[in-house]
Write a protein that holds these residues in place. Structure first.
Motif, PDB file in Angstrom:
ATOM      1  N   ARG A   3       0.825  -1.219   0.000  1.00 41.91           N
ATOM      2  CA  ARG A   3       0.000   0.000   0.000  1.00 41.91           C
ATOM      3  C   ARG A   3       0.854   1.263   0.000  1.00 41.91           C
ATOM      4  NH1 ARG A   3      -4.351  -1.880   4.494  1.00 41.91           N
ATOM      5  NH2 ARG A   3      -5.429  -3.390   3.202  1.00 41.91           N
ATOM      6  N   ARG A   4       2.057   1.186   0.571  1.00 43.02           N
ATOM      7  CA  ARG A   4       2.956   2.348   0.585  1.00 43.02           C
ATOM      8  C   ARG A   4       3.802   2.429  -0.677  1.00 43.02           C
ATOM      9  NH1 ARG A   4       3.732   0.675   6.058  1.00 43.02           N
ATOM     10  NH2 ARG A   4       5.721  -0.240   5.518  1.00 43.02           N
ATOM     11  N   GLY A   5       3.584   1.490  -1.628  1.00 39.11           N
ATOM     12  CA  GLY A   5       4.279   1.589  -2.897  1.00 39.11           C
ATOM     13  C   GLY A   5       5.340   0.544  -3.153  1.00 39.11           C
ATOM     14  N   ALA A   6       5.522  -0.394  -2.224  1.00 41.91           N
ATOM     15  CA  ALA A   6       6.527  -1.433  -2.435  1.00 41.91           C
ATOM     16  C   ALA A   6       6.082  -2.380  -3.541  1.00 41.91           C
ATOM     17  CB  ALA A   6       6.747  -2.224  -1.146  1.00 41.91           C
ATOM     18  N   VAL A   7       7.021  -2.857  -4.311  1.00 43.83           N
ATOM     19  CA  VAL A   7       6.749  -3.866  -5.315  1.00 43.83           C
ATOM     20  C   VAL A   7       7.090  -5.216  -4.696  1.00 43.83           C
ATOM     21  CG1 VAL A   7       7.340  -4.730  -7.606  1.00 43.83           C
ATOM     22  CG2 VAL A   7       7.269  -2.264  -7.181  1.00 43.83           C
ATOM     23  N   ILE A   8       6.084  -6.035  -4.485  1.00 41.22           N
ATOM     24  CA  ILE A   8       6.260  -7.327  -3.842  1.00 41.22           C
ATOM     25  C   ILE A   8       6.577  -8.377  -4.906  1.00 41.22           C
ATOM     26  CG2 ILE A   8       5.171  -9.083  -2.386  1.00 41.22           C
ATOM     27  CD1 ILE A   8       5.516  -6.380  -0.994  1.00 41.22           C
ATOM     28  N   SER A   9       7.622  -9.151  -4.678  1.00 35.68           N
ATOM     29  CA  SER A   9       7.976 -10.219  -5.614  1.00 35.68           C
ATOM     30  C   SER A   9       8.366 -11.452  -4.815  1.00 35.68           C
ATOM     31  CB  SER A   9       9.129  -9.788  -6.520  1.00 35.68           C
ATOM     32  OG  SER A   9      10.282  -9.546  -5.758  1.00 35.68           O
ATOM     33  N   GLY A  10       8.285 -12.593  -5.461  1.00 35.76           N
ATOM     34  CA  GLY A  10       8.636 -13.841  -4.808  1.00 35.76           C
ATOM     35  C   GLY A  10      10.132 -13.943  -4.578  1.00 35.76           C
ATOM     36  N   LEU A  11      10.503 -14.716  -3.600  1.00 37.49           N
ATOM     37  CA  LEU A  11      11.913 -14.946  -3.316  1.00 37.49           C
ATOM     38  C   LEU A  11      12.302 -16.296  -3.889  1.00 37.49           C
ATOM     39  CD1 LEU A  11      12.007 -13.804   0.406  1.00 37.49           C
ATOM     40  CD2 LEU A  11      12.669 -12.523  -1.610  1.00 37.49           C
ATOM     41  N   TYR A  12      13.532 -16.434  -4.260  1.00 36.51           N
ATOM     42  CA  TYR A  12      14.012 -17.669  -4.848  1.00 36.51           C
ATOM     43  C   TYR A  12      15.135 -18.238  -3.996  1.00 36.51           C
ATOM     44  CZ  TYR A  12      11.496 -15.924  -8.855  1.00 36.51           C
ATOM     45  OH  TYR A  12      10.517 -15.448  -9.664  1.00 36.51           O
ATOM     46  N   ALA A  13      15.187 -19.541  -3.926  1.00 36.64           N
ATOM     47  CA  ALA A  13      16.272 -20.222  -3.223  1.00 36.64           C
ATOM     48  C   ALA A  13      16.793 -21.335  -4.124  1.00 36.64           C
ATOM     49  CB  ALA A  13      15.780 -20.797  -1.904  1.00 36.64           C
ATOM     50  N   LEU A  14      18.073 -21.453  -4.214  1.00 37.51           N
ATOM     51  CA  LEU A  14      18.697 -22.492  -5.012  1.00 37.51           C
ATOM     52  C   LEU A  14      19.479 -23.414  -4.093  1.00 37.51           C
ATOM     53  CD1 LEU A  14      20.065 -20.322  -7.950  1.00 37.51           C
ATOM     54  CD2 LEU A  14      17.962 -21.664  -7.888  1.00 37.51           C
ATOM     55  N   ALA A  15      19.323 -24.699  -4.310  1.00 39.12           N
ATOM     56  CA  ALA A  15      20.064 -25.677  -3.503  1.00 39.12           C
ATOM     57  C   ALA A  15      21.358 -26.016  -4.215  1.00 39.12           C
ATOM     58  CB  ALA A  15      19.225 -26.923  -3.305  1.00 39.12           C
ATOM     59  N   ASP A  16      22.446 -26.019  -3.478  1.00 36.77           N
ATOM     60  CA  ASP A  16      23.736 -26.416  -4.024  1.00 36.77           C
ATOM     61  C   ASP A  16      23.870 -27.920  -3.812  1.00 36.77           C
ATOM     62  OD1 ASP A  16      26.287 -26.722  -4.901  1.00 36.77           O
ATOM     63  OD2 ASP A  16      27.194 -25.376  -3.445  1.00 36.77           O
ATOM     64  N   ARG A  17      23.697 -28.688  -4.865  1.00 42.78           N
ATOM     65  CA  ARG A  17      23.689 -30.142  -4.744  1.00 42.78           C
ATOM     66  C   ARG A  17      25.057 -30.776  -5.004  1.00 42.78           C
ATOM     67  NH1 ARG A  17      18.672 -31.655  -3.571  1.00 42.78           N
ATOM     68  NH2 ARG A  17      16.973 -30.415  -4.390  1.00 42.78           N
ATOM     69  N   ARG A  18      26.102 -29.974  -5.090  1.00 41.93           N
ATOM     70  CA  ARG A  18      27.445 -30.532  -5.251  1.00 41.93           C
ATOM     71  C   ARG A  18      27.819 -31.278  -3.995  1.00 41.93           C
ATOM     72  NH1 ARG A  18      30.896 -25.428  -6.444  1.00 41.93           N
ATOM     73  NH2 ARG A  18      29.402 -24.649  -4.944  1.00 41.93           N
ATOM     74  N   ARG A  19      28.514 -32.384  -4.198  1.00 41.64           N
ATOM     75  CA  ARG A  19      28.977 -33.151  -3.039  1.00 41.64           C
ATOM     76  C   ARG A  19      30.222 -32.493  -2.461  1.00 41.64           C
ATOM     77  NH1 ARG A  19      28.001 -39.477  -4.301  1.00 41.64           N
ATOM     78  NH2 ARG A  19      25.900 -39.212  -5.082  1.00 41.64           N
ATOM     79  N   PRO A  20      30.303 -32.414  -1.154  1.00 38.69           N
ATOM     80  CA  PRO A  20      31.501 -31.811  -0.563  1.00 38.69           C
ATOM     81  C   PRO A  20      32.739 -32.654  -0.877  1.00 38.69           C
ATOM     82  CG  PRO A  20      30.009 -32.618   1.143  1.00 38.69           C
ATOM     83  CD  PRO A  20      29.340 -32.834  -0.177  1.00 38.69           C
ATOM     84  N   THR A  21      33.827 -31.984  -1.144  1.00 36.24           N
ATOM     85  CA  THR A  21      35.079 -32.697  -1.416  1.00 36.24           C
ATOM     86  C   THR A  21      35.828 -32.896  -0.111  1.00 36.24           C
ATOM     87  OG1 THR A  21      36.215 -30.636  -1.847  1.00 36.24           O
ATOM     88  CG2 THR A  21      35.257 -31.766  -3.749  1.00 36.24           C
ATOM     89  N   SER A  22      36.437 -34.043   0.026  1.00 35.42           N
ATOM     90  CA  SER A  22      37.219 -34.288   1.237  1.00 35.42           C
ATOM     91  C   SER A  22      38.609 -33.733   1.052  1.00 35.42           C
ATOM     92  CB  SER A  22      37.272 -35.791   1.530  1.00 35.42           C
ATOM     93  OG  SER A  22      37.905 -36.459   0.476  1.00 35.42           O
TER      94      SER A  22
END
Length: 50
Positions: free
Chosen positions: A29-48
């Motif tokens: 109502r005060r003028g903000a533009v509301i948009s969805g947030l995105y999250a990306l999963a890092d599916r790389r396997r950790p290296t030992s």
């Protein structure tokens, strides 16, 4: 206190600011533009490291 982060972001050239998800309707109502947030999963396997 609400407007200080906005002023700081403007001074530093930011074009977007995440102000939290609470009271989204009031922000819209005060003028903000509301948009969805995105999250990306890092599916790389950790290296030992040996």
């Amino acid at each position: 206190m609400y407007y200080l982060p906005i002023q700081d972001a403007y001074v530093h050239g930011s074009t977007a600011l995440h102000a939290g998800m609470t009271t989204a309707e009031a922000k819209r109502r005060r003028g903000a533009v509301i948009s969805g947030l995105y999250a990306l999963a890092d599916r790389r396997r950790p290296t030992s490291k040996a």
